[in-house]
Structures are given as structure tokens and as C-alpha cells.
Design a protein around this motif. Structure first.
Motif, PDB file in Angstrom:
ATOM      1  N   PRO A 558     -33.398  39.971 -35.194  1.00 21.79           N
ATOM      2  CA  PRO A 558     -34.550  39.533 -35.748  1.00 21.79           C
ATOM      3  C   PRO A 558     -34.641  38.609 -36.738  1.00 21.79           C
ATOM      4  CG  PRO A 558     -34.462  41.940 -35.147  1.00 21.79           C
ATOM      5  CD  PRO A 558     -33.077  41.247 -35.269  1.00 21.79           C
ATOM      6  N   LYS A 559     -35.543  37.736 -36.710  1.00 19.21           N
ATOM      7  CA  LYS A 559     -35.884  36.923 -38.046  1.00 19.21           C
ATOM      8  C   LYS A 559     -37.611  36.849 -38.094  1.00 19.21           C
ATOM      9  CE  LYS A 559     -34.963  33.199 -34.593  1.00 19.21           C
ATOM     10  NZ  LYS A 559     -34.010  31.933 -34.466  1.00 19.21           N
ATOM     11  N   THR A 560     -37.721  36.145 -38.887  1.00 20.37           N
ATOM     12  CA  THR A 560     -39.440  35.789 -39.301  1.00 20.37           C
ATOM     13  C   THR A 560     -39.998  35.352 -38.279  1.00 20.37           C
ATOM     14  OG1 THR A 560     -38.858  33.683 -40.263  1.00 20.37           O
ATOM     15  CG2 THR A 560     -38.901  35.697 -41.778  1.00 20.37           C
ATOM     16  N   SER A 561     -39.623  34.712 -37.319  1.00 17.28           N
ATOM     17  CA  SER A 561     -40.202  34.172 -35.893  1.00 17.28           C
ATOM     18  C   SER A 561     -40.287  35.242 -34.930  1.00 17.28           C
ATOM     19  CB  SER A 561     -39.830  32.621 -35.659  1.00 17.28           C
ATOM     20  OG  SER A 561     -38.169  32.958 -35.394  1.00 17.28           O
ATOM     21  N   SER A 562     -39.727  36.282 -35.125  1.00 18.52           N
ATOM     22  CA  SER A 562     -39.528  37.158 -34.008  1.00 18.52           C
ATOM     23  C   SER A 562     -40.712  37.999 -33.731  1.00 18.52           C
ATOM     24  CB  SER A 562     -38.418  38.180 -34.319  1.00 18.52           C
ATOM     25  OG  SER A 562     -37.177  37.446 -34.125  1.00 18.52           O
ATOM     26  N   VAL A 591     -30.231  46.213 -39.963  1.00 22.29           N
ATOM     27  CA  VAL A 591     -31.082  45.685 -38.534  1.00 22.29           C
ATOM     28  C   VAL A 591     -30.547  47.058 -37.834  1.00 22.29           C
ATOM     29  CG1 VAL A 591     -30.921  44.523 -36.579  1.00 22.29           C
ATOM     30  CG2 VAL A 591     -30.289  43.143 -38.710  1.00 22.29           C
ATOM     31  N   PHE A 592     -32.076  47.345 -37.177  1.00 22.89           N
ATOM     32  CA  PHE A 592     -32.005  48.513 -36.346  1.00 22.89           C
ATOM     33  C   PHE A 592     -31.519  48.018 -34.940  1.00 22.89           C
ATOM     34  CE2 PHE A 592     -34.393  50.730 -32.946  1.00 22.89           C
ATOM     35  CZ  PHE A 592     -34.190  52.162 -33.187  1.00 22.89           C
ATOM     36  N   GLU A 593     -30.770  48.839 -34.287  1.00 29.30           N
ATOM     37  CA  GLU A 593     -30.309  48.433 -32.881  1.00 29.30           C
ATOM     38  C   GLU A 593     -30.246  49.755 -31.891  1.00 29.30           C
ATOM     39  OE1 GLU A 593     -26.627  46.348 -30.782  1.00 29.30           O
ATOM     40  OE2 GLU A 593     -26.866  45.933 -32.687  1.00 29.30           O
ATOM     41  N   LYS A 594     -30.767  49.645 -30.949  1.00 26.10           N
ATOM     42  CA  LYS A 594     -30.649  50.758 -29.871  1.00 26.10           C
ATOM     43  C   LYS A 594     -30.575  50.295 -28.566  1.00 26.10           C
ATOM     44  CE  LYS A 594     -32.382  55.608 -30.077  1.00 26.10           C
ATOM     45  NZ  LYS A 594     -33.018  56.487 -30.734  1.00 26.10           N
TER      46      LYS A 594
END
Length: 751
Positions: A558-562, A591-594
Motif C-alpha cells: 500500500p502507498k498513498t495512492s492506494s 504493513v499488515f498482510e493476511k
């Protein structure tokens, strides 16, 4: 009622209304006034005759450490005055702090109360800008008389400078007890002059386990490890703590957790050895022999020196996790039982504890023990530390015994505080800051009279996986601050969001004090709900105010444009979700990831027969079909576990479908008593009555997660039955032999 009157009278005439302080623990009452007090090098301290000189000196040292200048002490009127007045401040350990534009007045009920007022003043200084303090009034006193933190130095040894730093931090947050766990299977950490073998032999182990004990094969570093505190060092720590109004309670383990001591004195064990200090973590069958009078002579001699070093009212004697295996086959122990008329080994343990208690009473000391000391009959004057949940404490208080609540699910800080994969190795389970803060130590099931036996609350720090001081601090802080607030502050009026607000204000102080605290308390957490149509709704949460959550479903970071998160993310197919917290354009934290797996089983009704147990009892059976698989850390709530029982799940697809694969996972960690099933079968049915077996598996060779990929010839089915036979009892020679085995399964996936 008189306390309420005191508060009301204190605030009469201060008409600016209430405001929020930045203090942890939250004070009983805080009132903000107009104006500010600015601390400068020209300020002076004054005190009345009742203020101890060492408290004045400590106050000077704390202010100098922050400001760089030393405030002189004068007998004349000064800008900062310290007083003791038990009439103006009625509550023991209580204080009143009045900050006015030109002066500060601090009044304590006693020296301890005055000291805690100084800690509040210092905390406010850390939060100030240019040493400018808002004019305010504070009334404060503790909720509980016992406010403790523990530290295990047997598994990993921490030297005196770190112990002093730990005590400083406990004092800053108004703890008044340090529980020093000095002996265990892995090392004896206190000098006993009568028995130099304890320093020369028992204080050291030949090597230490690398990684988690569940990992196989076990690996060791091959390095001798250990150390101990000299009696002079112990006296220095006790003196240092006393100056900060902290009582040090030593723990000398008995009758279990004794391998280190037995390595030096093998005759005190049931078999005669040889023994060695444990090199890995767990519970061991070799304990002190309860039938040998030499055991009691040894322990009494040890305690003779311990009580000379520690002036505390209490001596902790452990009493926990004592296997009875050796006692059952020991002629001396069996003879003791017969001679004393004891019906079983649990009563033998009670005899052991009561005998030691009687001896300590001759030294004018009382014992504290873990809640196992309830087994076989509780010693008359014993205080119980309830660690295996709250039941032990409740039972003790109902028997009119004093209790301290320290339940493992809420206040054990060797557990993970985050579910992120990058967290350093921890013992197990999941105890985030929010869960620690949510714990209420007064059980609803007790009457007011029964609850009056509750002394307070304690957080526990076991050090198996805490090899460095920095890692220890990371696991302890800020979770210890939640304990501090529960122990000190009134229950009413406390909220977790406000605690976090004040925690953020405390971060600069923690950084100045070089505390390696865990700063991820605002990181993302998630919750998942599942609909009967198989769609998942994933909710993402952060406690960081005015933050934006952004996420992706294509595997990218994720980034600011996501995509910005505005509500539950709907997932209708298998997906990896990634998300991050942003404050403006800056990413906050990790970063959260699941991963989510959607199949024909997702969201469908499932019935679980039997009784899932312990930490593996699901909140809802639909955990088995919520699209989330368990992890190797087994602490996310996705594993469903049967203790000594077989597992049988029945899934209803709600309509007949053609299926060809049923999947799940089995968790095998023999060193956690997690055993693979002796047989796993999959059965299918169209009507829920007549079932046909379509798959079976008997081999689960992986130490960890064993995938079950049940593929078979396509079948029409509506109902699926998963059966797994529990190992039953852990076999001889294995860790935990003779105990019930766990059987753990997770997500049911059907295609």
C-alpha cells in the motif's frame, strides 16, 4: 464517602473546569487552572521536618537528569515545597499536588505518597514544553495496596544495572512491589554462603536452546551460560528499591523447578541423579524429594540467608508446576505419605508447602505461592497468586485467604503483543496492550467481603525468550503501564482511548530514559465475518487518531495512492489483503498482510462435536469456515483444539454439489503436547444419514503445520464429516508424558 468530600473541598474555588492530564496512572482527580509555572535554575526546594533526606536527594536527582540543573534545598519559603500531612491527605500512599503560576505545593500522606507525587511532577515535566507546567490541582491515591511486576532472571540473567533501571521505571509508574524470580530449573541466581556449590555449579548451564522449543531438532549454542547476584549486590538492589518505595519479594522455587539446585546437590532428588541445569524450557519430572529430611534442612538453611537479605513481609516459595512422577515411585516419598496419613501426592505437596510455611513463620514471614498451592489443602496463612486464570484467586478469597491476581491470559508479558510476522520469538499466545488494559481484577462473582481479600494485581515477565535487555524492555513496555493504571487508578472513568492518548504523551519520556518499548500499539488489527453465501467482510482498525488506512488486493504494498478504507472490505474469492496506516503522507508502522481462502465451505454451517478446550476453544464454530487458516504460532484464534478427545466436524453445504477435495491442517508440536491424530478420515453424504468414506490419512511427518489435501474421485455431497482420532495420552519418554494430548485442526476448505 470522606474521600469524596476531600476531593470536593479541594476543588472548591477553582472555577476553570476539569481537564485531562497526561499522567499514567490516571489520577483520582485532576483540575486545570489558568496560568503556568515555569521551572528554572533559580527555583528552590523546601520541606518540612518529616520529609526524608533521601527523598529530597532523589527529587533533586530526577529533576537534574531532565533539566541539567540542581535545585538547592532551603528551610525558607521556596517555589517548590514538599510536606507530609496525614490529615490533609487521608489515604495511605496518597498525595495532593497543587501547581500555581508562582509556586508548587506537594503534600503526601506519608513518604510513599510524597514520592509518588514527585513522580507525577517529573512525568509532567517530561511532557512540558520548555519546562512550563499548566497550573493544576491533583488528588491521587492507589486503588490497591499491592501493585507488582515480576522478572524471571533464571532463564536469562539480567545484571544489576538493568535491575535498577527496571526498578526506576516501576517506581515512575507507581508500582510498589518487585517480584524477583531467582531460582528455577535453568539457573540459581542468588549467593547462599552456606552452599557455595549453588554459585559454582547451580548458577550455570552448559548451553542454551536456540529458537523456540517447539522447533525440531532442538539446537543449542554450545556456550556455558549463567551468573548470580552476590549477597552484597542483593542488598544494594533491595536498598535501591526501598528508596523508591518498592518492596522486593524474592522467589525461591520449591518443590518443583529445582533442576539447577539438584545439579549441585543430587542427594536432594528422588533418584539421586546425576542432574544438570536445564538447557531448554519446560516442566521437568525431577523435583525436590519430599520424603527426604535433608531437603527441608537445605531449604531452611537457604531461607535463613534469604530472609536476612530481604526485609519483605512475604517470601515467595513457588509451588507451581510440580510433577508427581518421581514422588509416585520414590520409597521415601511414599513412606512420608504413609507416616503423615496423606492420601495422594497432591496432599504431599500441601505437606511440603505447609512445612516450609511453618518454618518461615518462625522468622516472622509469610508465604506467597502460585495457585497450585491450593491443591491438597491450602496453608493457613498463605497468599495465593492466581496465574492459571482467575479461578485460583477466587477460590482463595472464598476461603478467606489473601490473593493477588496475575492471570496468564491477561498479564503474562512473554506472550506476543502483535500478530505481525516480524515480531520476535515469544513463548506463545497473544496478549496485546488492549487486552492487558481490559482486565478487571475484582471478580463479579465475589461478595464485597470476599473481594476484600484481594491485595492487588501483578504483571509477570518470564525470560525464556528474552535473551537481551532490549528485548525484555520491548516485551514489558508499554504493557506494564496498563497494569500500573489498573492497579492504581479508580475503575470508573478509565477508558482505553484516553489511556492511549496519555501513552503517546509518555513516549518522549520513555525515549529519554532509553527504554526499548514496543511502539506498535496503534498498528492495524482486523476482524472477519462471513456470510452464508461465502463472502467475507474484513474490518480494519487502528487506534491512531485522524489516520487513514489504505489497502491493496493485488499483492502490492500500500502507498498513498492506494484505496482508502471506509468500511469492511468484501472478499468473494481467495485473496491476499495488504494494508497500512497513514498519517498524512507518512506510513505509520508495519504493513499488515493476511491471506484469505474462499471455498465451497466458507460460511456454511458446521457442527463441532465434543468440547474444544483452553486457548483453542473457538468463539464460534464458524471459525472453522471463516476463510482464515491458522499459523505456526497458533495464537490467532484459528486453531480448534481437543484435549484428549477425538475431533468430529460435520459441514452442511446447504445443497448437494459435486466435490473432489477436502482440505484442512493439523498442527504437530510434540514439545507443546500438540500431537497428530492416529487417523484422519473424510466422509461425505447427500442426506446426512448415509456416509461414504472418501479419504483417510495416517502420516503427519512435519514438525509444524501438516497440510491435509484430501483429494478423491468427484462425488455428489451436501454433508461432509471430518473425523480425527486423538493420540489420547502423551507416550512415555515424550515431553509431558502421562498428560492428555492436544489435537489441533484449523480451516475446512472444500472444492
Amino acid at each position: 464517602m470522606k474521600y469524596l468530600v476531600t476531593i470536593v473541598l479541594f476543588f472548591i474555588g477553582f472555577g476553570k473546569g476539569f481537564a485531562q492530564s497526561g499522567l499514567i496512572p490516571q489520577p483520582v482527580a485532576y483540575h486545570r487552572n489558568s496560568g503556568e509555572f515555569t521551572l528554572t535554575a533559580l527555583a528552590k526546594l523546601s520541606s518540612d521536618s518529616g520529609v526524608p533526606a533521601d527523598l529530597l536527594k532523589l527529587t533533586q536527582e530526577q529533576i537534574r537528569a531532565l533539566t541539567g540543573f540542581t535545585l538547592p534545598v532551603t528551610s525558607a519559603k521556596a517555589s517548590i515545597s514538599l510536606k507530609i500531612d496525614s490529615l490533609k491527605v487521608a489515604q495511605p500512599e496518597g498525595y495532593q499536588l497543587r501547581i500555581q503560576p508562582k509556586s508548587i505545593e506537594l503534600i503526601g500522606h506519608d513518604p510513599a505518597g510524597l514520592f509518588y507525587g514527585v513522580q507525577s511532577f517529573v512525568q509532567l515535566l517530561h511532557q512540558s514544553k520548555n519546562l512550563r507546567l499548566p497550573a493544576s490541582q491533583i488528588i491521587d491515591y492507589p486503588r490497591f495496596s499491592y501493585r507488582g511486576m515480576h522478572l524471571d532472571v533464571s532463564r536469562h540473567w539480567f545484571q544489576v544495572p538493568f535491575i535498577k533501571k527496571y526498578i526506576d521505571l516501576l517506581a515512575q509508574y507507581k508500582f510498589n512491589t518487585f517480584h524477583w524470580h531467582l531460582t528455577d530449573d535453568q539457573g540459581w541466581r542468588i549467593e547462599i554462603k552456606r552452599y557455595p556449590e549453588l554459585q559454582n555449579v547451580a548458577a550455570y548451564r552448559k548451553e542454551t536452546l536456540i529458537g523456540h522449543k517447539r522447533e525440531l531438532p532442538h539446537r543449542f549454542d554450545g556456550k556455558k551460560y549463567g551468573g548470580y547476584y552476590t549477597q552484597e549486590e542483593v542488598r544494594e538492589v533491595v536498598r535501591y528499591a526501598a528508596q523508591r518505595h518498592i518492596t522486593v519479594i524474592p522467589e525461591i522455587e520449591m518443590p518443583g523447578h529445582a533442576l539447577a539446585a539438584l545439579s549441585a546437590f543430587p542427594a536432594l532428588g528422588c533418584t539421586g541423579g546425576p542432574y544438570q541445569a536445564a538447557t531448554f524450557w519446560g516442566i521437568f519430572d525431577d523435583v525436590y524429594c519430599a520424603g527426604n529430611d535433608s531437603t527441608f534442612t537445605f531449604l531452611q538453611n537457604v531461607l535463613d540467608e534469604v530472609v536476612e537479605l530481604f526485609p519483605s513481609k512475604y517470601i515467595h516459595i513457588g509451588g507451581d508446576e510440580c510433577p508427581k512422577t518421581r514422588w509416585k515411585s520414590c520409597p521415601k516419598c511414599q513412606a512420608r505419605m504413609q507416616h503423615q496419613g496423606l492420601k495422594d501426592e497432591h496432599e504431599l505437596q500441601s505437606y511440603f508447602i505447609q512445612r516450609m510455611e511453618k518454618y518461615l513463620l518462625t522468622k516472622n514471614r509469610e508465604i506467597i505461592g502460585w495457585d497450585e498451592i491450593l491443591e491438597g489443602g491450602l496453608s493457613p496463612g498463605a497468599t495465593v497468586m492466581s496465574w492459571r486464570g482467575t479461578e485460583g484467586g477466587i477460590e482463595a478469597m472464598r476461603q478467606k485467604h489473601k490473593a493477588i491476581m496475575t492471570p496468564e491470559p491477561f498479564v503474562y508479558f512473554d506472550f506476543y503483543q502483535s500478530l505481525y510476522a516480524s515480531e520476535p520469538t515469544a513463548a506463545a499466545w497473544y496478549t496485546p496492550l488492549s487486552k492487558v488494559y481490559s482486565y478487571e481484577p475484582v471478580p463479579d462473582s465475589l461478595t464485597a467481603e470476599e473481594a476484600s481479600y484481594l491485595l492487588g494485581i501483578q504483571g509477570n515477565v518470564w525470560s525464556e525468550y528474552l535473551a537481551t535487555e532490549a528485548h525484555a524492555e520491548y516485551m514489558i513496555f508499554p504493557r506494564a503501564l496498563a497494569i500500573a493504571e489498573t492497579a492504581w487508578s479508580p475503575k470508573k472513568g478509565r477508558t482505553y482511548p484516553d489511556f492511549l492518548r496519555r501513552l503517546r504523551l509518555n513516549e518522549p519520556m520513555l525515549k529519554r530514559l532509553k527504554v526499548s518499548y514496543a511502539d506498535g500499539f496503534d498498528e492495524l488489527t482486523d476482524s472477519v465475518s462471513v456470510a452464508s453465501d461465502g463472502k467475507l467482510a474484513v474490518r480494519l482498525t487502528t487506534t491512531l487518531p485522524q489516520a487513514t488506512i489504505r489497502y491493496t488486493l493485488d499483492g502490492s504494498t500500500p502507498k498513498t495512492s492506494s484505496t482508502a478504507y471506509h468500511g469492511p472490505v468484501s472478499l468473494g474469492k481467495s485473496t491476499v489483503l495488504k494494508a497500512a496506516v497513514f498519517a498524512g503522507n507518512q506510513q505509520q508502522g508495519r504493513v499488515f498482510e493476511k491471506a484469505f481462502t474462499v471455498s465451497k465451505a466458507t460460511g456454511k454451517p458446521v457442527m463441532i462435536q465434543g468440547s474444544p478446550a483452553g486457548n483453542f476453544k473457538p468463539v464460534n464454530p464458524r471459525i472453522a469456515v471463516n476463510g482464515v487458516q491458522g499459523t505456526a504460532r497458533y495464537n490467532t484464534g484459528e486453531w480448534i483444539g481437543m484435549l484428549g478427545e477425538n475431533a468430529e466436524w460435520t459441514l452442511d453445504l446447504q445443497q448437494t454439489q459435486t466435490i473432489s477435495k477436502v482440505q484442512t491442517n493439523v498442527l504437530r508440536y510434540h514439545w507443546q503436547r500438540f500431537w497428530e491424530p492416529t487417523l484422519l478420515q473424510v466422509w461425505v453424504s447427500e442426506d446426512g444419514k448415509t456416509y461414504q468414506q472418501v479419504y483417510q490419512q495416517t502420516e503427519f511427518p512435519i514438525n509444524g503445520i501438516n497440510p491435509v489435501n484430501g483429494q478423491f474421485t468427484p462425488k455428489k455431497a451436501r454433508f461432509i464429516k471430518l473425523k480425527a482420532l486423538n493420540k489420547g495420552i502423551v507416550p512415555p519418554g515424550e515431553y509431558g508424558a502421562g498428560n492428555k494430548a492436544w489435537l489441533l485442526l484449523d480451516e475446512l476448505i472444500v472444492d
